[in-house]
Design a protein around this motif. Structure first.
Motif, PDB file in Angstrom:
ATOM      1  N   ALA A 143       0.811  -1.218   0.000  1.00 15.14           N
ATOM      2  CA  ALA A 143       0.000   0.000   0.000  1.00 15.14           C
ATOM      3  C   ALA A 143       0.844   1.268   0.000  1.00 15.14           C
ATOM      4  O   ALA A 143       0.404   2.302  -0.504  1.00 15.14           O
ATOM      5  CB  ALA A 143      -0.924   0.018   1.218  1.00 15.14           C
ATOM      6  N   ILE A 192      -2.363   3.112  -6.755  1.00 13.61           N
ATOM      7  CA  ILE A 192      -3.771   3.520  -6.773  1.00 13.61           C
ATOM      8  C   ILE A 192      -4.632   2.268  -6.929  1.00 13.61           C
ATOM      9  O   ILE A 192      -4.476   1.521  -7.897  1.00 13.61           O
ATOM     10  CB  ILE A 192      -4.072   4.494  -7.931  1.00 13.61           C
ATOM     11  N   ALA A 193      -5.503   2.039  -5.941  1.00 15.14           N
ATOM     12  CA  ALA A 193      -6.496   0.956  -6.011  1.00 15.14           C
ATOM     13  C   ALA A 193      -5.862  -0.383  -6.382  1.00 15.14           C
ATOM     14  O   ALA A 193      -6.350  -1.090  -7.276  1.00 15.14           O
ATOM     15  CB  ALA A 193      -7.591   1.314  -7.012  1.00 15.14           C
ATOM     16  N   GLY A 194      -4.789  -0.719  -5.696  1.00 14.95           N
ATOM     17  CA  GLY A 194      -4.170  -2.027  -5.896  1.00 14.95           C
ATOM     18  C   GLY A 194      -3.295  -2.148  -7.121  1.00 14.95           C
ATOM     19  O   GLY A 194      -2.805  -3.242  -7.439  1.00 14.95           O
ATOM     20  N   SER A 195      -3.068  -1.049  -7.811  1.00  8.13           N
ATOM     21  CA  SER A 195      -2.205  -1.053  -8.986  1.00  8.13           C
ATOM     22  C   SER A 195      -1.007  -0.142  -8.743  1.00  8.13           C
ATOM     23  O   SER A 195      -1.155   0.960  -8.195  1.00  8.13           O
ATOM     24  CB  SER A 195      -2.980  -0.584 -10.219  1.00  8.13           C
TER      25      SER A 195
END
Length: 442
Positions: free
Chosen positions: A413, A423-426
Motif C-alpha cells: 500500500a 492507486i487501487a491495488g495497482s
C-alpha cells in the motif's frame, strides 16, 4: 547458535587490495607495513550504511593474493601485525560490528614451511601427512608430486582424510575465534569433503557455540552439502547469477527460476547472498549503474544473509578477466576515508542512497532473513515479488523497460523505497523504475 546471525548484514572487504598492499612478486613478505588501519577509517561508513558486520578476505601471511597461505597464525606483514589486527577487532566492537575471517583450508601456498620441508626431505618428511602426495618416483630435493587446487600449481592441496589436517584447521579456527572474531567464510568449501567440516566443527563449536560458518560453494547439491558438513550457510551463486543475468539480458523469467530454487533451500539453511564479491565482475559493470538498485532491491528483500561488496555502494565498475591478475580490477585500493556524499557524481550518489534505504528497510523487517518469496507477476522486463511470513510482507517491483508499466501491487500500500504510484491495488513504475512496498502502517 545465537540469533545474531538472523540480523547480521556484511560489508565484504578484500584487505590486500583495499589497503594497497602489493600482491606480486610471488614471495612471502617479511617487512611489516601497517596498513590494516585503512579499514578502520571506513568503519563509520559501514555503520552509516546500516550494516553490522565486516567480512574480511584473507589476512594471513601468504605469498601473493592471500589464498596461497604460508602461516595461518600470523597476520600478513603487508597488512601489519597481530597488534594491528587486535585494534581493528576493538574498533569493530566499539561500533557493534561483527567480524568473519576468510579461512583457506583446502590448500596452502608452495612456500608454506610444512610443504618446503616435504620438498627438502622427500615423502618421509614429518609434515608429509598434511598433503595429498603421490609418494612414488621422487625424493629429497625433487619437486613433490602433489595434488593442486583446480590446476593452480602454486596452491598445494591438503589431505582432508589426515587427522593432522583436522587438528591444524581446528587450531587455526579456535586461535582467531579466541582473539575476537565471530565466524569463518570457508574458501573453496566445495572442494573439501563435507565430512571434514563435520569432524572439525563440533570441537570449535564447543568453545564458541555462537560462531557462524559459511562455505564458499559455486556448484553442487547445496542441501546435501549442508546436511553432511553441518555448515550454517553457503554462498548463493545461483541467485547471484539469476539476479544480474536476468537484469542484464532483460529476461526476468531467469530471476523467477532462481528465486524458486532459492526458496527451496530455506527448509534446510539460510544462504549467504550477494550481488558482488572479490571474484566477480562488479554489479554496476554487469547490469549498468542505473540498474544496480534493481539488483539490490531483490538482494535485500529475499531471504538470506546479505553481503555488500565494498565499493558497490558507490557504483564502482570493474570487470573480472580470465588471466593472471584478472582479479586486480575488482580488488582495487581504497582511499583512507570514504568520500562525502556531495563529492559523488549523481549516479553514484543515487546508488549509495538506495543502499542506505534498502538496508534500513531490511533492518526494520528482520523476519526477511528466512521469509518465503513468491513471484506474482513476470514478463521479460517486469517482475513483482512478494516476500512474507506471519510477521508481515513486502512487495518488490522491477521495471527494466524504457517506458512506464502498470503492475499489481498485491497487498503493498505504501512505497518504502524507490519511486512509483499506488492507486487501487495497482502500481505504476516509471521507465526503468523500481519500488519496494509495504502494507499500510508497517
Amino acid at each position: 547458535m545465537s540469533t545474531w546471525t538472523e540480523h547480521v548484514m556484511w560489508w565484504h572487504v578484500y584487505p590486500l587490495g583495499f589497503t594497497g598492499a602489493p600482491v606480486r612478486p610471488a614471495s612471502p613478505a617479511t617487512d611489516v607495513v601497517h596498513r590494516l588501519d585503512r579499514i578502520e577509517g571506513w568503519l563509520d561508513h559501514v555503520v552509516r550504511l546500516g550494516l553490522n558486520g565486516i567480512l574480511l578476505g584473507p589476512v594471513f601471511a601468504s605469498s601473493t593474493h592471500g589464498y596461497d597461505t604460508v602461516d595461518h597464525f600470523r597476520i600478513d606483514p603487508r597488512l601489519g601485525d597481530e597488534a594491528d589486527f587486535d585494534r581493528l577487532v576493538a574498533a569493530c566492537r566499539e561500533r557493534g560490528l561483527r567480524i568473519v575471517l576468510d579461512g583457506v583450508f583446502n590448500h596452502v601456498g608452495r612456500e608454506h614451511p610444512a610443504f618446503r620441508q616435504v620438498r627438502d626431505l622427500g615423502p618421509t618428511a614429518g609434515t608429509a601427512g598434511l598433503f595429498r602426495l603421490d609418494r612414488e618416483g621422487w625424493g629429497p630435493g625433487d619437486e613433490p608430486r602433489v595434488a593442486v587446487f583446480e590446476g593452480h600449481d602454486a596452491l598445494v592441496a591438503l589431505d582432508h582424510d589426515a587427522e593432522e589436517v583436522a587438528e591444524l584447521v581446528t587450531a587455526v579456527m579456535l586461535h582467531w575465534l579466541d582473539r575476537g572474531v565471530d565466524g569463518w567464510r570457508l574458501d573453496a568449501a566445495y572442494a573439501v569433503p563435507p565430512e571434514f567440516w563435520a569432524r572439525v566443527l563440533p570441537a570449535v563449536r564447543r568453545r564458541h557455540p555462537e560462531a557462524w560458518f559459511t562455505g564458499e560453494v559455486i556448484h553442487g547439491d547445496a542441501v546435501d552439502l549442508v546436511r553432511r558438513s553441518t555448515l550454517d550457510s553457503l554462498t548463493q551463486y545461483e541467485l547471484w547469477q539469476g539476479i544480474w543475468h536476468a537484469v542484464a539480458d532483460r529476461n526476468l523469467f531467469e530471476l523467477q527460476h532462481a528465486l524458486g530454487r532459492h526458496r527451496d533451500l530455506l527448509a534446510t539453511f539460510v544462504p549467504t547472498t550477494f550481488v558482488g564479491n572479490h571474484d566477480v565482475t562488479r554489479i554496476a559493470s554487469a547490469v549498468g549503474t542505473e540498474f544496480v538498485p534493481h539488483a539490490l532491491a531483490v538482494l535485500l528483500t529475499v531471504a538470506g544473509v546479505p553481503c555488500v561488496y565494498a565499493g558497490d555502494e558507490f557504483a564502482m565498475t570493474a570487470r573480472k578477466e580470465e588471466r593472471l591478475g584478472g582479479d586486480d580490477a575488482v580488488r582495487p585500493e581504497f582511499a583512507p576515508h570514504p568520500p562525502a556524499d556531495d563529492d559523488l557524481d549523481p549516479a553514484a550518489r543515487e546508488v549509495l542512497h538506495a543502499h542506505r534505504a534498502l538496508i534500513a528497510l531490511r533492518r526494520r523487517h528482520p523476519w526477511l532473513h528466512r521469509a518465503r518469496s513468491d513471484v506474482l507477476h513476470v514478463t521479460n522486463t517486469a517482475l513483482v515479488l512478494r516476500t512474507a511470513t506471519g510477521s508481515g510482507a513486502v512487495v518488490t517491483a522491477l521495471n527494466l523497460a524504457d517506458g512506464p508499466v502498470d503492475l499489481p501491487a498485491a497487498d503493498g500500500a505504501e512505497i518504502a523505497c524507490g519511486a512509483g504510484q499506488v492507486i487501487a491495488g495497482s502500481l505504476t513504475l516509471g521507465p526503468r523504475g523500481w519500488a519496494v512496498l509495504t502494507s499500510a502502517g508497517s
